[in-house]
Design a protein around this motif. Structure first.
Motif, PDB file in Angstrom:
ATOM      1  N   GLU A  21       0.826  -1.205   0.000  1.00 38.79           N
ATOM      2  CA  GLU A  21       0.000   0.000   0.000  1.00 38.79           C
ATOM      3  C   GLU A  21       0.861   1.255   0.000  1.00 38.79           C
ATOM      4  O   GLU A  21       0.579   2.219  -0.720  1.00 38.79           O
ATOM      5  N   ILE A  22       1.920   1.269   0.783  1.00 39.77           N
ATOM      6  CA  ILE A  22       2.792   2.443   0.865  1.00 39.77           C
ATOM      7  C   ILE A  22       3.515   2.695  -0.455  1.00 39.77           C
ATOM      8  O   ILE A  22       3.595   3.826  -0.932  1.00 39.77           O
ATOM      9  N   ILE A  23       4.033   1.631  -1.054  1.00 42.30           N
ATOM     10  CA  ILE A  23       4.811   1.775  -2.296  1.00 42.30           C
ATOM     11  C   ILE A  23       3.896   1.888  -3.511  1.00 42.30           C
ATOM     12  O   ILE A  23       4.241   2.541  -4.500  1.00 42.30           O
ATOM     13  N   GLY A  24       2.713   1.271  -3.449  1.00 50.99           N
ATOM     14  CA  GLY A  24       1.771   1.326  -4.567  1.00 50.99           C
ATOM     15  C   GLY A  24       1.874   0.115  -5.467  1.00 50.99           C
ATOM     16  O   GLY A  24       2.118   0.247  -6.670  1.00 50.99           O
ATOM     17  N   VAL A  25       1.671  -1.079  -4.891  1.00 51.36           N
ATOM     18  CA  VAL A  25       1.797  -2.331  -5.634  1.00 51.36           C
ATOM     19  C   VAL A  25       0.478  -3.087  -5.596  1.00 51.36           C
ATOM     20  O   VAL A  25      -0.181  -3.148  -4.549  1.00 51.36           O
ATOM     21  N   ASP A  26       0.096  -3.669  -6.713  1.00 50.09           N
ATOM     22  CA  ASP A  26      -1.125  -4.453  -6.801  1.00 50.09           C
ATOM     23  C   ASP A  26      -1.004  -5.732  -5.982  1.00 50.09           C
ATOM     24  O   ASP A  26       0.002  -6.451  -6.080  1.00 50.09           O
ATOM     25  N   PHE A  27      -2.020  -6.025  -5.172  1.00 50.54           N
ATOM     26  CA  PHE A  27      -1.973  -7.194  -4.301  1.00 50.54           C
ATOM     27  C   PHE A  27      -1.834  -8.490  -5.096  1.00 50.54           C
ATOM     28  O   PHE A  27      -1.082  -9.384  -4.727  1.00 50.54           O
ATOM     29  N   GLY A  28      -2.601  -8.620  -6.174  1.00 48.54           N
ATOM     30  CA  GLY A  28      -2.584  -9.857  -6.951  1.00 48.54           C
ATOM     31  C   GLY A  28      -1.212 -10.160  -7.521  1.00 48.54           C
ATOM     32  O   GLY A  28      -0.721 -11.293  -7.438  1.00 48.54           O
ATOM     33  N   GLN A  29      -0.593  -9.153  -8.111  1.00 43.92           N
ATOM     34  CA  GLN A  29       0.739  -9.349  -8.679  1.00 43.92           C
ATOM     35  C   GLN A  29       1.756  -9.662  -7.591  1.00 43.92           C
ATOM     36  O   GLN A  29       2.651 -10.498  -7.781  1.00 43.92           O
TER      37      GLN A  29
END
Length: 442
Positions: free
Chosen positions: A171-179
Motif C-alpha cells: 500500500e505504501i509503495i503502490g503495488v497491486d496485491f494480486g501481482q
C-alpha cells in the motif's frame, strides 16, 4: 525549513534508534515506538508540533482506510481455519502425499500452505503437535523437523499479503496485491526449500530425537481436503485474476465486471471466510461470537502497528527526506539492493519482520525516484526485496524464535546454529530470486 543533509540524516538515525531501543531494550509496543519516532524526527528537523501531528493523523488514517478490512478479514479467515481443523486436514494430506520418509519436507510444505493466510507463530503452535508426533515416528531430529516447519511458515509470512508487513508495504509503495501474491509465491518457494535443506543438513550434526511415548492422536475433522484448501485457494485466485484484468478497458462485459468486483481483496477474503465456515456443520452462536471477537482482538494489535508505521512514513515524506538523501548519496546504482539492506538491518536490530518492512517502506517510498525505481514492476520488486531483507536475521530478539524454541524444545544453541543460520540463507535466496526476476521483468 532548510537544513543540511547531515542534520536531517542524524535525526532520521535518531528516529530509527528510538524504534529499536524502545522495542528491544524497554519492551515498548511498536505502535508507541513508531509514533514517538515520527515526532522525534519531525520536531528535530524544525517542523511545528501541530504540523507533525497533522501528518501523523493523515498517515495513520490513510493506511487503515486502505488495509483495515483486508487485515481483519485475513486474520478472521485464519482463526476459523484453525478452529475447524482445516490446517490439520491440509497437513495430513501433504504428509500422505510426500510420505513419512520425507517427514521434514512434508512439514515444510505444510507450513508453506497453511502460512498463506495464518501468521507464522500461530501456524507453528497449531501444527506443533503434529510435527512432534511425526518426529517421534520417523526418528528425524527435532531441530530438523521444527526448523523445516518454521521455514515454510516464515517464507510465506514475509512475502505476501494479507500478511501485515507485505500488505502495508504494498500500500505504501503502490503495488497491486494480486501481482505481489503471485510473484511473492514464486520467490517464497525456493526460499522455503532452502530453509528445509539447511535444517536437514544442520540437524544431523546433533541428532536429538524425541523419546517415544504413548500418543492418542485425535481424529481429523470429517471434511474433505478440497473443503479445507478452498478457503485459501479461492481468495488467492480471485485476487490474482483481477490483477491481470485491464480495469480501465472500455469494452468490459458483465463477466469482467463480476471478476473485477469479486477479485477485490476485501470481497475475495470475505468469500474465503464464508467458505471457511462451510468446513464445519452445526455452528453454535457462542462459538461464532468467540471466534469473531478473537479475530478482531488479534487484528487490533496489527492494525495499530501498520497505522503507526504509515504515520512515521508520512512525517518522512513531509520533510522531503528523498531530496536530502539524493543531494548527498548517489542512490541510482543501488536500486532494489537498498530496500533489502535497510529491511535486513531493521529486522536484525529490533526483531519484528512486520515492523522492519513497514519502517523500511516508509523510508524508501520518498527515495524511489532517486533509486531509479519508477515503474510498476520496479515497485513490485522493491516490496519483494524488503520482504527478503525482513527474513534475516531471526535471533533472540524475535518472538517467533522463542515460539519455535519453547514449543519444540530446541535449545538456544541449536536454534542459533540451525534456525538463525537458516534465516540468513533464506533471506539471501529471496534476494537472489528477486534479482533474477528483475532481469526478466525490467
Amino acid at each position: 525549513m532548510i537544513n543540511s543533509f547531515l542534520y536531517v540524516f542524524l535525526w532520521l538515525l535518531a528516529g530509527i534508534a528510538v524504534i529499536v531501543l524502545l522495542t528491544t531494550r524497554f519492551k515498548v509496543h511498536p505502535f508507541f515506538a513508531l509514533i514517538i519516532a515520527g515526532f522525534v524526527v519531525g520536531i528535530g528537523v524544525g517542523m511545528p508540533v501541530s504540523e507533525v501531528l497533522t501528518h501523523v493523523k493523515n498517515g495513520f488514517g490513510n493506511i487503515l482506510k486502505s488495509l483495515g478490512l483486508v487485515i481483519v478479514l485475513g486474520i478472521t479467515l485464519g482463526v476459523i481455519l484453525e478452529h475447524t481443523g482445516s490446517t490439520r486436514v491440509m497437513a495430513g494430506f501433504i504428509r500422505k502425499l510426500v510420505n513419512e520418509k520425507r517427514a521434514a519436507l512434508a512439514m515444510n510444505l505444510t507450513g508453506f500452505s497453511v502460512g498463506t493466510l495464518i501468521f507464522c507463530d500461530s501456524g507453528f503452535i497449531v501444527l506443533d503437535g503434529l510435527n512432534n508426533s511425526l518426529a517421534r515416528k520417523t526418528k528425524v531430529p527435532i531441530a530438523t523437523m521444527a526448523v523445516s516447519l518454521a521455514a515454510g511458515l516464515y517464507a510465506i509470512h514475509c512475502m505476501i499479503p494479507p500478511h501485515p508487513g507485505a500488505a502495508a508495504a504494498a500500500e505504501i509503495i503502490g503495488v497491486d496485491f494480486g501481482q505481489l501474491i503471485m510473484a511473492g509465491i514464486v520467490v517464497a518457494i525456493p526460499t522455503s526449500l532452502v530453509g528445509f535443506w539447511w535444517a536437514t543438513y544442520a540437524g544431523k550434526k546433533n541428532p536429538v530425537v524425541l523419546a517415544d511415548e504413548e500418543e492418542q492422536e485425535s481424529d481429523l475433522p470429517d471434511h474433505s481436503v478440497i473443503r479445507a484448501f478452498l478457503p485459501i485457494i479461492a481468495p488467492i485466485l480471485l485476487i490474482a485474476i483481477r490483477s491481470f484484468i485491464a480495469l480501465d478497458a472500455p469494452d468490459q462485459n458483465w463477466v469482467i465486471s463480476v471478476l473485477v468486483t469479486i477479485g477485490d481483496p476485501v470481497i475475495a477474503l470475505a468469500i474465503g471466510v464464508l467458505l471457511a465456515f462451510n468446513t464445519k456443520r452445526g455452528w453454535q452462536k457462542n462459538t461464532v461470537s468467540h471466534l469473531m471477537q478473537d479475530a478482531v482482538q488479534k487484528s487490533g494489535g496489527i492494525l495499530v502497528i501498520i497505522g503507526a508505521g504509515a504515520a512515521f512514513g508520512a512525517v518522512l515524506v513531509a520533510i522531503n527526506i528523498g531530496e536530502y538523501v539524493n543531494q548527498a548519496i548517489p542512490l541510482e546504482g543501488l536500486g532494489i539492493l537498498f530496500p533489502f539492506l535497510l529491511a535486513f538491518i531493521l529486522k536484525t536490530a529490533q526483531g519484528s519482520s512486520t515492523v522492519a518492512v513497514i519502517t523500511a517502506a516508509s523510508i524508501v517510498q520518498p527515495l524511489l525516484p532517486n533509486l531509479g525505481i519508477t515503474t510498476e514492476m520496479g515497485y513490485l520488486l522493491c516490496v519483494l526485496s524488503m520482504g527478503a531483507g525482513s527474513i534475516m536475521i531471526s535471533h533472540a530478539n524475535d518472538s517467533y524464535f522463542w515460539v519455535i524454541s519453547k514449543f519444540s524444545g530446541v535449545g538456544m544453541r541449536e536454534m542459533l546454529r540451525v534456525y538463525s543460520v537458516a534465516t540468513i540463507l533464506m533471506g539471501l535466496t529471496s534476494f537472489i530470486m528477486v534479482y533474477l526476476l528483475s532481469l526478466i521483468l525490467l
